[in-house]
Design a protein around this motif. Structure first.
Motif, mmCIF file in Angstrom:
data_model
loop_
_atom_site.group_PDB
_atom_site.id
_atom_site.type_symbol
_atom_site.label_atom_id
_atom_site.label_comp_id
_atom_site.label_asym_id
_atom_site.label_seq_id
_atom_site.Cartn_x
_atom_site.Cartn_y
_atom_site.Cartn_z
ATOM 1 N N VAL A 74 0.843 -1.195 0.000
ATOM 2 C CA VAL A 74 0.000 0.000 0.000
ATOM 3 C C VAL A 74 0.880 1.248 0.000
ATOM 4 O O VAL A 74 0.687 2.162 -0.807
ATOM 5 N N LYS A 75 1.877 1.275 0.867
ATOM 6 C CA LYS A 75 2.775 2.434 0.955
ATOM 7 C C LYS A 75 3.542 2.651 -0.346
ATOM 8 O O LYS A 75 3.751 3.778 -0.772
ATOM 9 N N GLY A 79 0.001 7.441 -3.557
ATOM 10 C CA GLY A 79 0.355 8.635 -4.323
ATOM 11 C C GLY A 79 -0.171 8.492 -5.733
ATOM 12 O O GLY A 79 -0.772 9.410 -6.276
ATOM 13 N N LYS A 80 0.041 7.321 -6.311
ATOM 14 C CA LYS A 80 -0.547 7.024 -7.620
ATOM 15 C C LYS A 80 -2.020 6.673 -7.435
ATOM 16 O O LYS A 80 -2.834 6.896 -8.314
ATOM 17 N N GLU A 85 -8.368 2.773 -2.105
ATOM 18 C CA GLU A 85 -8.335 1.940 -3.308
ATOM 19 C C GLU A 85 -7.314 0.815 -3.163
ATOM 20 O O GLU A 85 -7.599 -0.350 -3.478
ATOM 21 N N LEU A 86 -6.136 1.173 -2.675
ATOM 22 C CA LEU A 86 -5.072 0.183 -2.510
ATOM 23 C C LEU A 86 -5.431 -0.858 -1.469
ATOM 24 O O LEU A 86 -5.199 -2.056 -1.661
ATOM 25 N N LEU A 110 -5.887 -1.310 -12.128
ATOM 26 C CA LEU A 110 -4.903 -1.919 -11.238
ATOM 27 C C LEU A 110 -5.432 -3.223 -10.648
ATOM 28 O O LEU A 110 -4.706 -4.217 -10.570
ATOM 29 N N SER A 111 -6.698 -3.246 -10.271
ATOM 30 C CA SER A 111 -7.268 -4.469 -9.680
ATOM 31 C C SER A 111 -7.216 -5.633 -10.664
ATOM 32 O O SER A 111 -6.979 -6.773 -10.269
#
Length: 167
Positions: A74-75, A79-80, A85-86, A110-111
């Protein structure tokens, strides 16, 4: 087991139309990542769509809070994408869920890279109709639009087509 993790926009949208519990009617287990819960419950916006309902559903155990275990991923992507969401995507992978409920295009893309199947607010409403949980999608779409929920004309028409309803 039919599990799903949910992002904030679908929670807000489904709450606007009074259909937030539709998620628990369509899926065996509904998980809300901590970042999503915090975003909705501690939001200082003038409209608090979903806030009270989400708190109640979590306290009753209808929805479950989830704390992501691998927060390093996640970290690294933060930012993106937004933390919520992450956490929805990473949480789904950790829980063995196949489906994520999210509306944002980039997060949905991304998913898919994580081999998850995204479904949005509108998709949930259509699924609800196909499963006999709601009778009409069009009035719900209209209510979303009236409350400032973004929905393109093309998606509106496509949703009605999939729901077998007319303009």
């Amino acid at each position: 087991m039919n599990r799903v993790t949910v992002n904030s926009t679908p929670i807000i949208g489904l709450s606007i139309v009074g259909q937030l519990t539709l998620l628990s009617e369509l899926f065996d287990e509904v998980y809300v990542p901590e970042a999503v819960y915090q975003e909705i419950v501690h939001n200082r916006a003038p409209r608090h769509y979903g806030k009270g309902e989400l708190k109640r559903l979590v306290s009753e155990g209808v929805f479950r809070l989830y704390k992501v275990k691998n927060y390093n991923i996640v970290k690294s992507l933060y930012g993106k994408f937004h933390a919520g969401e992450l956490e929805v995507i990473i949480g789904a992978k950790e829980l063995g869920a196949q489906v994520v409920v999210m509306d944002e295009h980039a997060a949905r893309s991304l998913s898919k890279q994580f081999l998850l199947r995204p479904i949005g607010t509108i998709g949930i409403l259509i699924l609800g109709k196909k499963n006999g949980k709601i009778t009409e999608v069009k009035p719900l779409l209209d209510t979303l639009l009236e409350n400032g929920f973004y929905l393109s004309r093309r998606l509106y028409q496509e949703a009605l087509l999939l729901a077998e309803e007319t303009l």
